[in-house]
Design a protein around this motif. Structure first.
Motif, PDB file in Angstrom:
ATOM      1  N   TRP A  67      84.352  63.987 -11.431  1.00  0.00           N
ATOM      2  CA  TRP A  67      85.385  64.633 -10.637  1.00  0.00           C
ATOM      3  C   TRP A  67      86.537  65.044 -11.543  1.00  0.00           C
ATOM      4  O   TRP A  67      87.051  64.234 -12.319  1.00  0.00           O
ATOM      5  N   LEU A  68      86.897  66.316 -11.473  1.00  0.00           N
ATOM      6  CA  LEU A  68      88.017  66.850 -12.235  1.00  0.00           C
ATOM      7  C   LEU A  68      89.121  67.193 -11.245  1.00  0.00           C
ATOM      8  O   LEU A  68      89.180  68.311 -10.706  1.00  0.00           O
ATOM      9  N   PRO A  69      90.005  66.259 -10.925  1.00  0.00           N
ATOM     10  CA  PRO A  69      90.994  66.488  -9.860  1.00  0.00           C
ATOM     11  C   PRO A  69      91.945  67.635 -10.151  1.00  0.00           C
ATOM     12  O   PRO A  69      92.357  68.343  -9.228  1.00  0.00           O
ATOM     13  N   ASN A  70      92.321  67.835 -11.416  1.00  0.00           N
ATOM     14  CA  ASN A  70      93.260  68.906 -11.738  1.00  0.00           C
ATOM     15  C   ASN A  70      92.655  70.289 -11.504  1.00  0.00           C
ATOM     16  O   ASN A  70      93.371  71.257 -11.246  1.00  0.00           O
ATOM     17  N   GLN A  71      91.330  70.373 -11.627  1.00  0.00           N
ATOM     18  CA  GLN A  71      90.621  71.639 -11.443  1.00  0.00           C
ATOM     19  C   GLN A  71      89.934  71.740 -10.080  1.00  0.00           C
ATOM     20  O   GLN A  71      89.330  72.773  -9.770  1.00  0.00           O
ATOM     21  N   GLU A  72      89.976  70.683  -9.286  1.00  0.00           N
ATOM     22  CA  GLU A  72      89.343  70.628  -7.966  1.00  0.00           C
ATOM     23  C   GLU A  72      87.841  70.923  -8.058  1.00  0.00           C
ATOM     24  O   GLU A  72      87.256  71.555  -7.183  1.00  0.00           O
ATOM     25  N   LEU A  73      87.232  70.457  -9.122  1.00  0.00           N
ATOM     26  CA  LEU A  73      85.811  70.698  -9.368  1.00  0.00           C
ATOM     27  C   LEU A  73      85.075  69.375  -9.490  1.00  0.00           C
ATOM     28  O   LEU A  73      85.561  68.454 -10.153  1.00  0.00           O
ATOM     29  N   VAL A  74      83.905  69.293  -8.880  1.00  0.00           N
ATOM     30  CA  VAL A  74      83.058  68.116  -9.018  1.00  0.00           C
ATOM     31  C   VAL A  74      81.720  68.521  -9.600  1.00  0.00           C
ATOM     32  O   VAL A  74      81.098  69.485  -9.154  1.00  0.00           O
ATOM     33  N   ILE A  75      81.329  67.837 -10.648  1.00  0.00           N
ATOM     34  CA  ILE A  75      79.963  67.932 -11.169  1.00  0.00           C
ATOM     35  C   ILE A  75      79.212  66.838 -10.434  1.00  0.00           C
ATOM     36  O   ILE A  75      79.340  65.659 -10.735  1.00  0.00           O
ATOM     37  N   ALA A  76      78.454  67.243  -9.416  1.00  0.00           N
ATOM     38  CA  ALA A  76      78.010  66.320  -8.376  1.00  0.00           C
ATOM     39  C   ALA A  76      76.763  65.532  -8.726  1.00  0.00           C
ATOM     40  O   ALA A  76      76.453  64.551  -8.041  1.00  0.00           O
ATOM     41  N   GLY A  77      76.037  65.931  -9.779  1.00  0.00           N
ATOM     42  CA  GLY A  77      74.780  65.254 -10.036  1.00  0.00           C
ATOM     43  C   GLY A  77      73.866  65.360  -8.832  1.00  0.00           C
ATOM     44  O   GLY A  77      73.972  66.279  -8.013  1.00  0.00           O
ATOM     45  N   ASP A  78      72.995  64.384  -8.674  1.00  0.00           N
ATOM     46  CA  ASP A  78      71.965  64.479  -7.640  1.00  0.00           C
ATOM     47  C   ASP A  78      72.422  64.023  -6.262  1.00  0.00           C
ATOM     48  O   ASP A  78      71.606  63.853  -5.358  1.00  0.00           O
ATOM     49  N   ILE A  79      73.716  63.853  -6.079  1.00  0.00           N
ATOM     50  CA  ILE A  79      74.204  63.647  -4.710  1.00  0.00           C
ATOM     51  C   ILE A  79      74.164  64.967  -3.951  1.00  0.00           C
ATOM     52  O   ILE A  79      74.160  64.994  -2.720  1.00  0.00           O
ATOM     53  N   ALA A  80      74.129  66.125  -4.677  1.00  0.00           N
ATOM     54  CA  ALA A  80      74.193  67.435  -4.034  1.00  0.00           C
ATOM     55  C   ALA A  80      73.184  68.393  -4.650  1.00  0.00           C
ATOM     56  O   ALA A  80      73.082  68.490  -5.881  1.00  0.00           O
ATOM     57  N   PHE A  81      72.456  69.108  -3.786  1.00  0.00           N
ATOM     58  CA  PHE A  81      71.441  70.077  -4.204  1.00  0.00           C
ATOM     59  C   PHE A  81      71.782  71.456  -3.653  1.00  0.00           C
ATOM     60  O   PHE A  81      72.409  71.588  -2.600  1.00  0.00           O
ATOM     61  N   HIS A  82      71.320  72.491  -4.354  1.00  0.00           N
ATOM     62  CA  HIS A  82      71.549  73.875  -3.954  1.00  0.00           C
ATOM     63  C   HIS A  82      70.352  74.702  -4.426  1.00  0.00           C
ATOM     64  O   HIS A  82      69.851  74.486  -5.535  1.00  0.00           O
ATOM     65  N   GLU A  83      69.875  75.590  -3.589  1.00  0.00           N
ATOM     66  CA  GLU A  83      68.823  76.563  -3.919  1.00  0.00           C
ATOM     67  C   GLU A  83      67.422  75.976  -4.037  1.00  0.00           C
ATOM     68  O   GLU A  83      66.452  76.721  -4.050  1.00  0.00           O
ATOM     69  N   ARG A  84      67.295  74.687  -4.135  1.00  0.00           N
ATOM     70  CA  ARG A  84      65.978  74.068  -4.145  1.00  0.00           C
ATOM     71  C   ARG A  84      65.990  72.872  -3.204  1.00  0.00           C
ATOM     72  O   ARG A  84      67.032  72.275  -2.943  1.00  0.00           O
ATOM     73  N   MET A  85      64.817  72.536  -2.691  1.00  0.00           N
ATOM     74  CA  MET A  85      64.709  71.400  -1.783  1.00  0.00           C
ATOM     75  C   MET A  85      64.900  70.102  -2.552  1.00  0.00           C
ATOM     76  O   MET A  85      64.378  69.939  -3.662  1.00  0.00           O
TER      77      MET A  85
END
Length: 315
Positions: free
Chosen positions: A196-214
Motif C-alpha cells: 500500500w502506497l498511501p501517498n499515491q493512493e495505490l495498492v499493489i494488491a497481489g493475489d487478493i485481487a484479480f482482473h481480466e482472468r478468472m
C-alpha cells in the motif's frame, strides 16, 4: 508486530490487451511483457493472463517495482531465476538506483522462485511468515513443477525463501514513498500481502485481487474468509489505483467486480444448488456465464465451483 525500517498521478494507458492466446508479448526478453510506468515511479511487467507455459517462461503474474529516489523496491521475486534477471535488466535500463528490497506477495512459485537471483545479489527479501512456511513446506514440489515446464530456462533457480519475515506489516520510507507491506487477513493463499502506497493512493494488491482472468481457488482457499478480508481490510484502503496480482492495472470497481463479485456470485449459485438438494457432480456445471469472457475460464470455472461446493457443504 509492525516492523519499521529505513527512515501528477496520471494513469498510463497501455494498448496491450490481456489475451491468454498471446504466447509472448515481449520476444526480446524472458518477461511476458515489458514493464510499464503506471504512475510516476511505479512500474509493472504484466504477466500472461494464462497458465504458466514454456513460451511465457512462467511469467503469468505481475512483477512490479518502485523507483523511490533512494533505491528500488521490487514486488515479487519472479517465477524463476531467468525472470528475476530479466526484470533487473529492465530496472537497470530505467534507473541507476540499486535494488534495496524484494517483497514476496505470497508463498507461490511465481512470487518466490526468483529469490535465488536476488539472494545472489545480496538484496534483502521479505515475506509474511505464513508465506515463508508455505514455501518451505511445498518448495521442492513447486521447483520441480517449474523445472518441468521451463526446461533449460529453469537453470540457476534454486530454493531460496525470504531472508526476513513479518506477521502484520513491514513499513519502509524511501524518497517520496511510504511503502506499507500489509497482511490484511486470509485471502487467496497462505500469507498473501498487499503493498500500500498511501501517498499515491495505490495498492499493489497481489493475489487478493484479480482482473481480466478468472481467479483460481485452491483446496485451502477459504472464500468466506477472503470476502471478510476484502470487506474489512482491503476495501477500506479506498485505493484510487490498483495493480492486481494478475491482469492490467486498473481501479477498485474492476477488481471488485472480478474478485469479490465473482466469489459472491459463485457462492450464491452453489447455495441455490445446495438448497435444491444438488450434489457435487452437478455443482461443476452451475451457470458461470457472466464470467465466461475472462481468460482461464475454461481451465478454472468447473474446478472453482467444485471447491466452493465442498466448502459450503460444511459451512
Amino acid at each position: 508486530m509492525i516492523r519499521y525500517v529505513l527512515p501528477v498521478l496520471a494513469v498510463f494507458a497501455t494498448t496491450a490487451q490481456a489475451n491468454e492466446n498471446i504466447a509472448d508479448q515481449y520476444p526480446g526478453s524472458a518477461l511476458y511483457s515489458a514493464p510499464v510506468e503506471f504512475i510516476p515511479g511505479v512500474f509493472s511487467a504484466i504477466g500472461a493472463t494464462a497458465p504458466p507455459t514454456y513460451e511465457n517462461s512462467g511469467h503469468n503474474n505481475n512483477l512490479s517495482f518502485i523507483v523511490t529516489g533512494e533505491g528500488v523496491v521490487v514486488i515479487n521475486g519472479g517465477g524463476a531465476y531467468v525472470l528475476a534477471a530479466a526484470l533487473h535488466d529492465e530496472i537497470k535500463a530505467r534507473t541507476d538506483e540499486p535494488v534495496v528490497l524484494v517483497v514476496n506477495e505470497n508463498g507461490q512459485g511465481h512470487a518466490m522462485l526468483g529469490n535465488s537471483y536476488w539472494a545472489e545479489k545480496g538484496v534483502p527479501i521479505i515475506a509474511h511468515e505464513d508465506a515463508a512456511a508455505e514455501f518451505e513446506d511445498r518448495g521442492f514440489q513447486i521447483l520441480e513443477a517449474m523445472q518441468g515446464l521451463n526446461k533449460e530456462k529453469a537453470e540457476g533457480t534454486y530454493l531460496q525463501g525470504p531472508t526476513e519475515t513479518f506477521s502484520d506489516a513491514y513499513i519502509v520510507e524511501l524518497g517520496d514513498f511510504r511503502i506499507e507491506v500489509r497482511y490484511l487477513g486470509p485471502s487467496h493463499s497462505a500469507g498473501d500481502v498487499v503493498v500500500w502506497l498511501p501517498n499515491q493512493e495505490l495498492v499493489i494488491a497481489g493475489d487478493i485481487a484479480f482482473h481480466e482472468r478468472m481467479l483460481p481457488l485452491f483446496d485451502d482457499t477459504n472464500t468466506l474468509d477472503w470476502l471478510d478480508t476484502w470487506d474489512t481490510a482491503f476495501e477500506p484502503l479506498n485505493a484510487t489505483y490498483v495493480i492486481p496480482g494478475h491482469g492490467h492495472p486498473t481501479n477498485m470497481d474492476q477488481v471488485r467486480l472480478y474478485t469479490k463479485g465473482y466469489l459472491e456470485y459463485l457462492r450464491g449459485k452453489i447455495a441455490e444448488h445446495l438448497e435444491a438438494g444438488g450434489g457435487l457432480a452437478e455443482a461443476y456445471y452451475v451457470d458461470q456465464s457472466p464470467y465466461a469472457h475472462l481468460d482461464t475460464f475454461e481451465e478454472l470455472a468447473a474446478k472453482n465451483a467444485g471447491r466452493i461446493y465442498e466448502q459450503m457443504e460444511f459451512e
